[in-house]
Enzyme design. Sequence first.
Site, PDB file in Angstrom:
ATOM      1  N   PRO A   2     -13.330  38.630 -13.481  1.00  8.42           N
ATOM      2  CA  PRO A   2     -13.429  37.320 -13.988  1.00  8.42           C
ATOM      3  C   PRO A   2     -13.002  37.429 -15.571  1.00  8.42           C
ATOM      4  O   PRO A   2     -13.410  38.464 -16.263  1.00  8.42           O
ATOM      5  CB  PRO A   2     -14.861  36.976 -13.835  1.00  8.42           C
ATOM      6  N   GLU A   3     -12.158  36.725 -16.109  1.00 10.76           N
ATOM      7  CA  GLU A   3     -11.808  36.442 -17.382  1.00 10.76           C
ATOM      8  C   GLU A   3     -12.919  35.309 -18.185  1.00 10.76           C
ATOM      9  O   GLU A   3     -13.541  34.662 -17.420  1.00 10.76           O
ATOM     10  CB  GLU A   3     -10.383  36.296 -17.573  1.00 10.76           C
ATOM     11  N   LYS A  52     -16.789  38.062 -21.819  1.00 12.12           N
ATOM     12  CA  LYS A  52     -17.005  38.291 -20.247  1.00 12.12           C
ATOM     13  C   LYS A  52     -18.550  38.479 -19.943  1.00 12.12           C
ATOM     14  O   LYS A  52     -18.739  39.044 -18.976  1.00 12.12           O
ATOM     15  CB  LYS A  52     -16.423  39.466 -19.979  1.00 12.12           C
ATOM     16  N   ARG A 314      -4.692  49.679 -16.478  1.00 15.59           N
ATOM     17  CA  ARG A 314      -4.492  48.312 -16.018  1.00 15.59           C
ATOM     18  C   ARG A 314      -3.000  48.116 -15.741  1.00 15.59           C
ATOM     19  O   ARG A 314      -2.107  49.033 -16.922  1.00 15.59           O
ATOM     20  CB  ARG A 314      -5.028  47.263 -16.851  1.00 15.59           C
TER      21      ARG A 314
END
Length: 324
Positions: A2-3, A52, A314
Site C-alpha cells: 500500500p502506498e 506508510k 523493485r
Amino acid sequence: MPEGHSIHRIARQFARHFENAPVAVSSPQGRFAAGAAQLDGHEIVDAFAVGKQMFLQFDHQLLLRVHLGLYGAWDFAGDITVDATTFSANGRMGQTNQRGTDLAGYEDSPWSMGAPRRARLRMSEQEKLEAPVDGDWPPEPVGQVRVRLLTPTAVADLRGPTVCEVDTPEQAQAQIDKLGPDPQVGDPVANEERFVAGVRKRNVAIALLLMDQAVVSGIGNVYRAELLFRARQNPFTPGRELPEEVVRALWHDWVHLMSIGVETGQMLTMDDLSPEDLARAMASRDDRHWVYHRTGLPCRVCGTPIAMQELGGRKLYWCPVDQA
C-alpha cells in the site's frame, strides 16, 4: 505494498468509527497478546498516518503503530460508512469526477452507502467492499489476525503487518522524525523545502530517492514510475544534478496525486482523459497509468516500448524516449 494514500484512508476509517469510545483490544493469533493487554479497554483519541505508517493514540498516551508492508491488510466490519465518492454498487472502487467528467452510468460509477450499515470492508493496497455481516456480533476472526479492535458497533482485524507494536509518544515521534515530508501532514512550505533539499544534496538516482522514505513519505512503486513519466524525467539522473525547478515540480505533482488518492482511493495518474479512456481506466487497472506495469507495451505518447529493470530491489518502468 500500500502506498501513502491508502494509509491515510485507513486512518480516516479509524477516526470515523473508533475514536472516543472504549475499545476491546485482543490478539486472536496470540503474537500481539502483550501489546493488546496494554491497550485493551482504552479509548482511541487520535488516528493519523505519516507516509506508510499509521498511528492510533489511546487515552493513556500509548500508541499502536502499524506498517502494513507487502502483505498486511485491515478488515473492517460492522456499522461502517464507506467514503461516498469511492464505491460502486458491486463493491469495486470508483473515481470521482475528473475535471468535470460525468461518470454516472459507468460500471464503477460513484455509489454512496449512505448512513452507516452492517458491512465488511478490506483496506490495503486495494479497497474491497464485501458481503454484509450476517449472524452473531461480533463476527469470528478469520485467519491469522494479529490484533483485533472492537467496539459495540465496529471491528477492525489486522493481518500480516510488517510492524505492529505499542509505542510511547517519544518512541512514536522518533519514528516520525526518521520520515521525509508527507503532503498530508505538516506545513506545506516547510515540506516542500525539506523535499527539495533532500533530493538536491544526494548523488543518487532520482528513481531511488523517490522511494526513500527518509527523503519523501508515501511514494511506492506505482507513484514513483508515474511521477517521473509525468515530469518526463530520466529516472537515473542523480538528485543533485536536477534543476531546482524540476524538483519543485515533482513535489507539487506528488501533492496533487496524493490528494486524489486520499479522496478517491484510486491511483489514477492520467489526467484529462476522454470519456472513453476514462471508462477503460475504471474497468481495468492496466489502463490507469502511463508506464507502470507496461513493460514492452507502446508508450502512450510516443509509441516506444516501455522499458523495465530492477532498481533498488523493485521494478522500475519508464519510456526510453520521453524520459531520455
